[in-house]
Design a protein around this motif. Structure first.
Motif, PDB file in Angstrom:
ATOM      1  N   PRO A   1      -5.361  10.255  -6.558  1.00 48.19           N
ATOM      2  CA  PRO A   1      -6.598   9.526  -6.257  1.00 48.19           C
ATOM      3  C   PRO A   1      -6.283   8.090  -5.843  1.00 48.19           C
ATOM      4  CG  PRO A   1      -6.286   9.684  -8.623  1.00 48.19           C
ATOM      5  CD  PRO A   1      -5.115  10.392  -8.004  1.00 48.19           C
ATOM      6  N   LEU A   2      -7.281   7.456  -5.207  1.00 48.96           N
ATOM      7  CA  LEU A   2      -7.125   6.050  -4.813  1.00 48.96           C
ATOM      8  C   LEU A   2      -7.342   5.192  -6.058  1.00 48.96           C
ATOM      9  CD1 LEU A   2      -6.764   4.243  -2.222  1.00 48.96           C
ATOM     10  CD2 LEU A   2      -9.246   4.062  -2.194  1.00 48.96           C
ATOM     11  N   LEU A   3      -6.273   4.609  -6.574  1.00 49.87           N
ATOM     12  CA  LEU A   3      -6.360   3.857  -7.831  1.00 49.87           C
ATOM     13  C   LEU A   3      -5.984   2.405  -7.625  1.00 49.87           C
ATOM     14  CD1 LEU A   3      -4.617   6.362 -10.272  1.00 49.87           C
ATOM     15  CD2 LEU A   3      -7.070   5.935 -10.010  1.00 49.87           C
ATOM     16  N   GLU A   4      -6.559   1.563  -8.474  1.00 52.00           N
ATOM     17  CA  GLU A   4      -6.221   0.144  -8.407  1.00 52.00           C
ATOM     18  C   GLU A   4      -4.843  -0.046  -9.029  1.00 52.00           C
ATOM     19  OE1 GLU A   4      -9.239  -2.442  -9.863  1.00 52.00           O
ATOM     20  OE2 GLU A   4      -8.404  -4.136  -8.749  1.00 52.00           O
ATOM     21  N   ILE A   5      -3.911  -0.574  -8.240  1.00 53.81           N
ATOM     22  CA  ILE A   5      -2.551  -0.720  -8.753  1.00 53.81           C
ATOM     23  C   ILE A   5      -2.225  -2.173  -9.060  1.00 53.81           C
ATOM     24  CG2 ILE A   5      -1.581   1.339  -7.699  1.00 53.81           C
ATOM     25  CD1 ILE A   5      -0.566  -0.817  -5.526  1.00 53.81           C
ATOM     26  N   ALA A   6      -3.008  -3.054  -8.499  1.00 54.08           N
ATOM     27  CA  ALA A   6      -2.870  -4.488  -8.775  1.00 54.08           C
ATOM     28  C   ALA A   6      -4.247  -5.052  -8.486  1.00 54.08           C
ATOM     29  CB  ALA A   6      -1.812  -5.117  -7.870  1.00 54.08           C
TER      30      ALA A   6
ATOM     31  N   ARG B   1      -8.881  10.402   4.604  1.00 51.25           N
ATOM     32  CA  ARG B   1      -8.981   9.706   3.320  1.00 51.25           C
ATOM     33  C   ARG B   1      -8.376   8.322   3.425  1.00 51.25           C
ATOM     34  NH1 ARG B   1      -7.385  10.812  -2.301  1.00 51.25           N
ATOM     35  NH2 ARG B   1      -5.430  11.643  -1.500  1.00 51.25           N
ATOM     36  N   ILE B   2      -8.792   7.444   2.513  1.00 54.30           N
ATOM     37  CA  ILE B   2      -8.178   6.124   2.482  1.00 54.30           C
ATOM     38  C   ILE B   2      -6.915   6.206   1.641  1.00 54.30           C
ATOM     39  CG2 ILE B   2      -8.450   3.770   1.622  1.00 54.30           C
ATOM     40  CD1 ILE B   2     -11.361   3.954   2.520  1.00 54.30           C
TER      41      ILE B   2
ATOM     42  N   GLY C   1      -7.315  -6.022  -6.870  1.00 52.67           N
ATOM     43  CA  GLY C   1      -7.756  -5.974  -5.475  1.00 52.67           C
ATOM     44  C   GLY C   1      -6.938  -5.069  -4.580  1.00 52.67           C
ATOM     45  N   ARG C   2      -5.981  -4.357  -5.137  1.00 55.03           N
ATOM     46  CA  ARG C   2      -5.144  -3.471  -4.321  1.00 55.03           C
ATOM     47  C   ARG C   2      -5.311  -2.036  -4.784  1.00 55.03           C
ATOM     48  NH1 ARG C   2       0.588  -5.077  -2.094  1.00 55.03           N
ATOM     49  NH2 ARG C   2      -0.154  -3.405  -0.764  1.00 55.03           N
ATOM     50  N   PHE C   3      -5.506  -1.139  -3.823  1.00 49.94           N
ATOM     51  CA  PHE C   3      -5.680   0.266  -4.152  1.00 49.94           C
ATOM     52  C   PHE C   3      -4.690   1.088  -3.344  1.00 49.94           C
ATOM     53  CE2 PHE C   3      -9.573  -1.911  -4.989  1.00 49.94           C
ATOM     54  CZ  PHE C   3     -10.088  -1.317  -6.145  1.00 49.94           C
ATOM     55  N   SER C   4      -4.156   2.131  -3.967  1.00 48.65           N
ATOM     56  CA  SER C   4      -3.252   3.013  -3.237  1.00 48.65           C
ATOM     57  C   SER C   4      -3.430   4.432  -3.743  1.00 48.65           C
ATOM     58  CB  SER C   4      -1.801   2.572  -3.438  1.00 48.65           C
ATOM     59  OG  SER C   4      -0.933   3.573  -2.959  1.00 48.65           O
ATOM     60  N   ALA C   5      -3.355   5.397  -2.827  1.00 47.19           N
ATOM     61  CA  ALA C   5      -3.466   6.797  -3.211  1.00 47.19           C
ATOM     62  C   ALA C   5      -2.085   7.430  -3.162  1.00 47.19           C
ATOM     63  CB  ALA C   5      -4.440   7.516  -2.286  1.00 47.19           C
ATOM     64  N   CYS C   6      -1.221   6.974  -4.064  1.00 51.95           N
ATOM     65  CA  CYS C   6       0.132   7.533  -4.104  1.00 51.95           C
ATOM     66  C   CYS C   6       0.571   7.572  -5.560  1.00 51.95           C
ATOM     67  CB  CYS C   6       1.099   6.669  -3.295  1.00 51.95           C
ATOM     68  SG  CYS C   6       2.809   7.231  -3.369  1.00 51.95           S
ATOM     69  N   HIS C   7       1.209   8.688  -5.951  1.00 51.60           N
ATOM     70  CA  HIS C   7       1.697   8.802  -7.329  1.00 51.60           C
ATOM     71  C   HIS C   7       2.763   7.756  -7.612  1.00 51.60           C
ATOM     72  CE1 HIS C   7      -0.512  12.387  -8.177  1.00 51.60           C
ATOM     73  NE2 HIS C   7       0.031  13.053  -7.173  1.00 51.60           N
TER      74      HIS C   7
END
Lengths: 349, 342
Positions: free
Chosen positions: A321-326, A249-250, A328-334
């Motif tokens: 899930p892989l979510l946009e946190i900023a 997974r990404i 153009g930036r995505f992270s799959a971390c709570h």
């Protein structure tokens, strides 16, 4: 999961704006006697013209399998694409019959492999093998194909190309063999070049030559390049965008400057911290504890949880899930925000 | 060539070591047609408790050097002094004793462990060859202790190599290397087959073992940043010779040999913000064949500083003016712009 598009009318209304290459929620599994290994579990990314996208990950993270699925060279069986789409300018390659798909291979999407020696046929001269691209795909005569081959060998900077065109692979050094592979991959002027660990088997000074060559070719031809590697140094040097893969997974997706500046996933953070640094000489390297998961027994919740220094109960219960946190930036971390802002470090101190 | 007087704390003193492999032609009547000059006049010393990094590209002779130091190969000429004796003169009991004290950890944890032997048998095998090191009844306990030391579960003593990951296998190889309580461990590319996150674990293990047992390491690798992290001193090899040797700071911050400079400049820096800022020296061509190395300085065919002098005269490995460490270049000159400090 992507819906099946009829191949007769593949183009969405905004066909002109369709991205060069789009991987959409790709799933790949290997069915073995010991069970099903889920190698790729919902990978999505987009590549544009002239862009260098680095797929960073360790062995078993699914980075090469993704590339094989894009190229359509997955060993089936045991490997099966079980879902998702690979769209080249809007056309889903996975929906095409094999005959039609061949037209895309080499011409639209081409690939360079890690081990040039085993990718070349030892019993044919290299010139013959490169010329095969022209003979088979463009129907050129032997003579014309040969002329184009010498030209191509010059372009990848093989010295004395005219004299060496009849030499066999074993007569070339590792770096030169990789140039021959590159020549074959760019022969049909592809739009997308996938480079799977192109310099891993090479020495560092040769690696620098090859990466320079790839960068020049990409610029001249405005190719989109997918660079698959585990080398954090190479990535920092050439990539525009990075996909960090773990366990199929990404985990994080962002521009190279964002990721190296401040990672937003504990795995990326761990990778970057495990690089030896001059100012930390004499201290222990900060290693990621434990091992990557077995792909036939991926842990519940977050895949990285068993090795994560920040893991909480929620990481066990829900897969982030892989979510946009900023932008153009995505992270799959709570706890992407906390990792990004270094809150955990502050809490520890 | 000059042999330096060994300082009192030198564990290994390598003096002008040469290994040429003969090249022959013909099947019945073999004729010598030349030789591969794999190692050609290498001198250095390894001090007690230190790590000497050896860097260089494929074909530079670093693995032949490792075999010579283990006495797995006999040299064409030269000496390696260990405890005041030349290891190539040793016989019988003294040779067995030397073999106990100099051990090796190999690169590939997949091919260096016998797949049909259990971990207990692999790690305990040195005791079969050197039974005096551990009485029969205590071997199992000793093996379990070793597994514990390298961070493996002692209860896994009956498992087979395929049941372990790459990093764990490398730990098994390290445990085997430690079994006979050596003074020197030659690490031949010990982490290059491992993933980044696991590499750090093994490097940490090697460092803590060094502190615990007072080991001296020869750390052969091509990853310059790992070598810098672990080494006290670094030797840069090119085509069978040492191009430059010095402390890690001397080599990495003030390299004087053009080859070292090119090598350092080629290392990708894991920091995108310095992209395009550093001076990259791209070497042209390939390393010449060690069967027909260039005359004089071996690097001259790829060197931008080369003159007639370089073809005529072999540069000695000596301390050059304006620098504080040994370099084998007629035109040695400190250059700092090739290294980016991050």
């Amino acid at each position: 999961m992507a819906t099946t598009e009829p191949s007769a009318a593949p183009r969405p209304p905004d066909a002109g704006a369709a991205p060069l290459l789009e991987v959409d929620d790709l799933h790949v599994e290997f069915r073995t006697r010991d069970g099903v290994a889920k190698a790729v579990n919902g990978v999505s990314y987009t590549l544009s013209e002239g862009e260098t996208l680095a797929v960073l990950g360790e062995s078993g993270s699914g980075k090469s399998v993704t590339a094989q699925a894009i190229m359509g060279i997955l060993d089936t069986p045991p490997g099966y694409v079980t879902g998702g789409a690979v769209r080249f300018r809007g056309q889903d390659l996975l929906q095409l019959p094999e005959e039609e798909r061949r037209a895309y291979r080499g011409r639209s999407v081409a690939m360079i492999f890690q081990d040039a020696l085993s990718s070349l046929n030892p019993v044919f001269p290299v010139g013959w093998q490169i010329a095969e691209m022209f003979r088979v795909h463009e129907g050129l005569s032997k003579k014309d194909a040969r002329a184009r081959t010498v030209d191509l060998m010059d372009q990848v900077r093989i010295p004395a190309a005219r004299e060496r065109v009849n030499d066999y692979p074993h007569q070339f050094s590792g770096g030169m063999r990789q140039r021959i592979m590159i020549a074959m991959s760019i022969a049909l002027d592809p739009d997308v070049l996938i480079a799977d660990e192109p310099t891993t088997a090479l020495d560092v000074t040769v690696q620098a030559q090859i990466m320079n060559l790839l960068a020049d070719l990409q610029r001249e031809r405005n190719m989109g390049m997918i660079l698959i590697t585990h080398d954090l140094g190479v990535v920092a040097d050439v990539a525009d965008t990075i996909e960090v893969m773990y366990s199929g997974r990404i985990m994080e997706q962002a521009s190279v400057h964002d990721i190296y500046g401040a990672p937003a996933h504990p795995y990326t953070e761990g990778l970057l911290r495990s690089i030896p640094r001059v100012d930390l000489k004499g201290q222990e390297l900060s290693a990621i504890k434990g091992l990557p998961p077995n792909l036939s027994r991926i842990p519940e919740g977050c895949e990285f949880r068993p090795r994560c220094p920040y893991a909480q109960q929620i990481c066990h219960d829900t897969r982030p899930p892989l979510l946009e946190i900023a932008p153009g930036r995505f992270s799959a971390c709570h706890f992407a925000q906390e990792v990004l802002e270094g809150d955990f470090d502050n809490a520890e101190q | 060539m000059t042999s330096t007087t060994p300082s009192s704390d030198a564990v290994l003193d390598v003096q002008n070591l040469v290994k040429h492999f003969p090249l022959t032609t013909g099947i019945v009547f073999k004729r010598h047609v030349g030789s591969v000059q794999a190692v050609d006049g290498v001198s250095f010393e390894l001090r007690k408790g230190e790590t000497l990094g050896v860097v260089g590209e494929s074909g530079c002779g670093k693995s032949t050097l490792a075999k010579l130091l283990m006495r797995l190969e006999e040299p064409t000429s030269g000496r390696v002094m260990y405890n005041g004796e030349n290891i190539y003169d040793l016989r019988g009991k003294a040779l067995r004793e030397m073999r106990r004290k100099i051990q090796i950890v190999f690169q590939d944890p997949y091919s260096s462990l016998n797949p049909r032997m259990t971990v207990g048998d692999i790690v305990g095998e040195p005791y079969e060859i050197h039974p005096e090191a551990a009485p029969k009844g205590q071997r199992r306990a000793k093996v379990q202790e070793l597994l514990d030391i390298v961070g493996l579960n002692p209860e896994h003593i009956n498992r087979y190599p395929h049941q372990f990951s790459g990093g764990q296998r490398q730990r098994i190889g390290i445990a085997r290397g430690l079994a006979l309580r050596p003074d020197v461990i030659i690490c031949d590319e010990p982490v290059s087959a491992l993933d980044v996150s696991v590499q750090a674990q093994v490097v940490n293990l090697l460092e803590s073992l060094q502190d615990e047992f007072g080991l001296s390491y020869i750390f052969i690798a091509h990853d310059l940043s790992v070598v810098r992290h672990i080494s006290d001193r670094v030797a840069v090899m090119y085509l069978g010779r040492v191009a430059e040797i010095g402390s890690d700071a001397q080599i990495y911050e003030k390299p004087t040999h053009p080859y070292t400079q090119a090598l350092l400049s080629a290392v990708p820096v894991p920091d995108p913000s310095v992209r395009g800022q550093r001076q990259q020296i791209l070497l042209s061509g390939d390393v010449p064949s060690p069967a027909s190395p260039p005359s004089g300085c071996r690097f001259r065919t790829r060197c931008w500083k080369a003159t007639d002098l370089c073809a005529e005269q072999t540069p000695e490995l000596v301390v050059r003016p304006g620098s504080d460490h040994e370099s084998a270049c007629h035109y040695a000159d400190v250059r700092e712009d090739v290294v980016v400090h991050h």
